[in-house]
Design a protein around this motif. Sequence first.
Motif, mmCIF file in Angstrom:
data_model
loop_
_atom_site.group_PDB
_atom_site.id
_atom_site.type_symbol
_atom_site.label_atom_id
_atom_site.label_comp_id
_atom_site.label_asym_id
_atom_site.label_seq_id
_atom_site.Cartn_x
_atom_site.Cartn_y
_atom_site.Cartn_z
ATOM 1 N N VAL A 110 152.370 30.457 32.876
ATOM 2 C CA VAL A 110 151.136 29.806 33.307
ATOM 3 C C VAL A 110 151.250 29.318 34.751
ATOM 4 C CG1 VAL A 110 149.612 27.819 32.935
ATOM 5 C CG2 VAL A 110 150.389 29.195 30.995
ATOM 6 N N ARG A 111 152.359 28.682 35.088
ATOM 7 C CA ARG A 111 152.533 28.183 36.451
ATOM 8 C C ARG A 111 152.521 29.345 37.448
ATOM 9 N NH1 ARG A 111 157.288 23.965 37.480
ATOM 10 N NH2 ARG A 111 155.987 22.905 35.939
ATOM 11 N N GLU A 112 153.143 30.441 37.070
ATOM 12 C CA GLU A 112 153.164 31.627 37.932
ATOM 13 C C GLU A 112 151.746 32.152 38.165
ATOM 14 O OE1 GLU A 112 154.479 36.159 37.000
ATOM 15 O OE2 GLU A 112 156.049 34.641 36.734
ATOM 16 N N ASP A 113 150.932 32.127 37.121
ATOM 17 C CA ASP A 113 149.567 32.643 37.257
ATOM 18 C C ASP A 113 148.663 31.684 38.025
ATOM 19 O OD1 ASP A 113 150.245 34.954 36.030
ATOM 20 O OD2 ASP A 113 149.258 34.542 34.130
ATOM 21 N N ALA A 115 149.722 30.038 40.578
ATOM 22 C CA ALA A 115 150.082 30.407 41.953
ATOM 23 C C ALA A 115 149.388 31.709 42.357
ATOM 24 C CB ALA A 115 151.594 30.541 42.074
ATOM 25 N N ARG A 116 149.295 32.643 41.416
ATOM 26 C CA ARG A 116 148.598 33.910 41.693
ATOM 27 C C ARG A 116 147.129 33.658 42.004
ATOM 28 N NH1 ARG A 116 146.556 37.424 37.189
ATOM 29 N NH2 ARG A 116 145.773 39.347 38.129
ATOM 30 N N CYS A 117 146.493 32.794 41.229
ATOM 31 C CA CYS A 117 145.076 32.471 41.471
ATOM 32 C C CYS A 117 144.898 31.787 42.823
ATOM 33 C CB CYS A 117 144.539 31.579 40.351
ATOM 34 S SG CYS A 117 144.265 32.451 38.791
ATOM 35 N N PHE A 118 145.818 30.911 43.179
ATOM 36 C CA PHE A 118 145.748 30.260 44.485
ATOM 37 C C PHE A 118 145.960 31.276 45.605
ATOM 38 C CE2 PHE A 118 147.063 25.897 42.618
ATOM 39 C CZ PHE A 118 145.732 25.616 42.330
#
Length: 235
Positions: A110-113, A115-118
């Motif tokens: 979730v944290r990785e995603d 960051a992807r959205c940002f």
Amino acid sequence: MSLLEVEGLEAGYGPVTVVRDLSFSVDEGKVVTILGANGAGKTTTLRALSGVARARGRIDFAGEQLTGRSPEWIVRRGIAHVPEGRGNFATLTVEENLRLGAYVRKDDKVREDIARCFGYFPRLEERRTQAAGSLSGGEQQMLAIARGLMLRPRLMLLDEPSHGLSPLITREVFKILREIVDEGTTLLIVEQNANLVLEFADHAYVLETGRLVLDGSAEEIGADEGVRRSYLGMV
């Protein structure tokens, strides 16, 4: 290869049927748009696919039947619905909204995603601790799309993504949508800005009073002046 196959769809609310005998398909990795005048049944079609509106007929997604399933069951199969009006939680922060988009997930990415959205929407990272209700219209649309991406969907249903946005912000949003498609997400878009979406989409379906009246490549439909005048209100 078809990711979504719809056959003989009837959809509506209570005793009122809005969409009748609608059949269409969406190929994986493509952008498909549903066009038509206000009241043609476009939004109802998306709501039927996501389990929000009453539906009869065959809705096949990646080999599974969706008809009669709950919205949560459908979300868990990988369909994200970004509704008209965005549907953000106004009192929660940007980051809290993104975390809610991943509520059905059980993995540790979730944290990785986020960051992807940002990465897609740097403006959201700048406002990650702001309440969603304090964002501009364009930022709220970006947040709604990003929240849908947090599901890691195979298919995104987008209802009027350009609604209320300036032309500049609209182009920015559609540029990011292209990146999302290039990375493997399939899009089904309802959009009043027919000029814009026909430039963007691979295939188009045109509805009139709840029935399919035309389908073809987006390029063919965009080039047909008779179609644009008769069904899309364009000269």
